[in-house]
Design an enzyme around this catalytic site. Sequence first.
Site, short mmCIF file in Angstrom:
data_model
loop_
_atom_site.label_atom_id
_atom_site.label_comp_id
_atom_site.label_asym_id
_atom_site.label_seq_id
_atom_site.Cartn_x
_atom_site.Cartn_y
_atom_site.Cartn_z
N ASP A 321 4.46 -2.45 -4.25
CA ASP A 321 4.28 -1.06 -4.88
C ASP A 321 4.82 -0.07 -4.18
OD1 ASP A 321 2.75 0.81 -6.75
OD2 ASP A 321 1.27 1.16 -4.89
N ASP A 625 -2.08 -1.13 -3.41
CA ASP A 625 -3.43 -0.36 -3.04
C ASP A 625 -4.30 -0.19 -4.01
OD1 ASP A 625 -1.79 1.42 -4.01
OD2 ASP A 625 -1.87 2.96 -2.35
N ASP A 629 -3.03 -3.23 -9.10
CA ASP A 629 -2.38 -4.24 -8.28
C ASP A 629 -3.30 -5.12 -8.03
OD1 ASP A 629 -0.01 -2.33 -7.75
OD2 ASP A 629 -1.20 -1.39 -6.24
#
Length: 905
Positions: A321, A625, A629
């Site tokens: 990410d 985070d 995700d």
Amino acid sequence: MQISEVVQTLGTDADAGLSGRAAADRLRRFGPNKLPARHRRPAWLRLLRQFHNVLIYVMLAAAVITLTLGHWIDTGVLLAAVVVNAVIGFIQEGKAETALDAIRQMLSLHAMVLRDGKRVEVSAEDLVPGDVVAVVSGDRIPADLRIVSAKNVRVDESLLTGESVTVAKSVAPVDGSAVLAERRCMLYSGSLVASGSATGVVVATGVRTELGGIGAMIAAVEEVSTPLVRQIAQFSRWLAVAILVLSAMTFVMGVWWRGHGVSDMFMMVVALAASAIPEGLPAIMTVTLALGVQRMARRNAIVRKLPAVETLGAVTVVCSDKTGTLTKNEMTVQRVIAAPGVFEVGGVGYEPSGAILFAHHAVAVQQDSILREAARCAVLCNDAALHSSPDGWSIAGDPTEGALLTFGVKAGIDLDAARFEMRRTDVIPFESEHRFMATLHADPRGAAVVYLKGAPEVIMSKCTAQMGRTGPAALDVDYWRRGISDLAGRGMRILALACKPVDASQHHLSTDDVEQGCTLLALLGMIDPPREEAIAAVAQCHAAGVRVKMITGDHADTARAIGAQLGIGRGNAALTGAEVEVLDDEALRATVESIDVYARASPEHKLRLVQALQANGDVVAMTGDGVNDAPALKRADIGVAMGRKGTDAAKESADMVLADDNFATIGKAIREGRAVYDNIKKFILFMLPTNGGEALVIVVAILFELTLPMTPAQILWINMVTSSTLGLALAFEAAEDDVMRRRPRAPDERLLSGFFIWRIVMVSVLMMLAALGLFLGEMQRGATLEAARTMAVNAIVVSEMFYLVNSRFIHATVLSRRGLLGNPYVLVAIAVCAVLQLAFTYWTPFQTVFGTTGLSAAEWGRVLLAGAFVFVVAEIEKLIQRSRGRRQHYQPSQDTLQALRGENI
């Protein structure tokens, strides 16, 4: 849909809400607004499942064999190892099942709703479709809402979308095909109101919300086993079959060919099987992985699931990410375009440190009137606050406004003094409809001034002049449009600043006051910058042959710009979530091999990308985070969550948590993972030849009708001593120097390669020759059977001591100070084993139990020569292997080496 259509479809009233009776009916129909508790297997069943493993079956079989032979200590050790492995697995599985609990805790507890025309506070669980809910700054959205009214509302949706900035919301409908991050008329359950207030109609509750959909995805995702678990399972099956076949052949050969008694051969075959079974493997695996966990913890990588330690060493692709992982999740002003030219602003994040450069030279900010006026505008037309604490700098308010305050301090503005001197008297708040904010300030010189900030096209339409070195000048529209194009091309978020002097008697501000006659001060280019250490970490991964892919919810231009700074992406190519959706699984599998940057990605897109990579045979690590995700984190071969800024849902879905939120820690963890796998391979290369040597001694003795050189009890003694002392030392081996210059091992790589089988056979034969040669030699010299067997047992054990030193490096020579003395645990293990072997040879109780006798100095000399023989031949074989160039290394490119200069991999 228009608001009127939404209200009509849901059968509600935007001004009065639902009646109490209607709400109760809908609650019975739709159920409570909560995520259902996950059905969990009972604890006893989870515990029993831990024993369903081929390796455990092998250990239990070994325990039965030792119990049959009456060796209670061996049986106890084996059963203890089985129980320890089962308990560890039971605890880990229990922790992994809490991911959905973490998501459920993100739901709001209470909500302010309209019922029967009155505002009442109800439990969020009692919300139903059609309820009219009011939210204000600081509230967590309790359900999915369609906005019916909004005032200056901005929402933090990063946990759902990965957006690095708050999102302005409005009542205007959007296209039905818009991705979640662009649905400006919706408020989603679990997201946070950063500023403003809004009223919305509930359109989805519980599992039907976007958050509930992610929870359902997590529940549906199947976790994949780790490469090591798959390899060990395959290895254990192969070894179990091999042992059974060898034992059966030996039994038939002894009974039918050589005429031995059935009872005697059965006990000998049991001893043979006991010598061949690697009963120490599960224990040594657990110890090796546990030591890897400890080393990673010291590097801020907290491993939640033990096999994940080794999986890191097999990773071929890291999917990361962007927001908060590769970047700081702190907007930063990096470029200021003013009439004289472009200013470069140093520093990252909210910490107000960093030089401001003009034409590559530092600017004396106190003397640059344009820069100071732009900074004053950025500070005063602002509702955020900047705070310093022992943990660092942080903001209260919108991240964009926080970036403006930081820029102001860098430009020499004292925040408190500026606000005191230029007192605000009125404000036009930012609203998505007009896309600007304006504030009116009383000038200490008795004048008044309006400061504006907003979208560049909006602010430019209000300006007739631009601020120059000598004051306002005619607006050069083409110059500013080129500046906007430059900032947009860099993936930056653009904000325009302007001012307008007004009469000192003016104390109120309206939109008409700023429609024209303003002076353009500057364009600010902002971006959530990459972490400096992340740039080096990406280079580290590339040097190790690991590809890095960035998957983010941000815009494609921003993603490409950040990717370029990080060294991610080839040819500046990026794929959006909308483009991923139109690809079928086969086309996506082909695409993921060439594209490294993905933008506007939803949780479904991230999950599909991970699955596509796995379908191509990659071992995938996924970092993140946010709640968005979590499904991909769970599906990946190893999920890595951020410890500081990560949501509980992300952490509970992950196998590893980075305590420092530092992507650079991943490079260190990959190094440790590779070292762990190396150590397991070293143990196997040590263990199997020692077991094989013992088995060959028995087989050759039976085949040639020789007196057995070792009794079953002596064989079990060898296994107990070597497994308990010698083999354990290899778990403490440090990573070899070239561990991060190798390509990742192939996911389908066999634990026993052709080279491994050759090494095992070679050393097994060497140990058999050493033990059998000494035994037969002593018998020819007229030694007693007890003395000859004592020599044979000691020859095996001493050979294993020498070979343990060989095993420290699989390919490299150990004939160096580091090779011979670098691992103190090896020296300690050899010393302990030597003491035990002296007791085995000389201590009367052991002599009685094992049938041994004392040896002379000359006899010990011959034993040591046998061990040295194994050591020397093993080192010569390594030299031949190295000279043939069978060792393959990954050589990083010159660009990668340049990026890594000065960095420790």
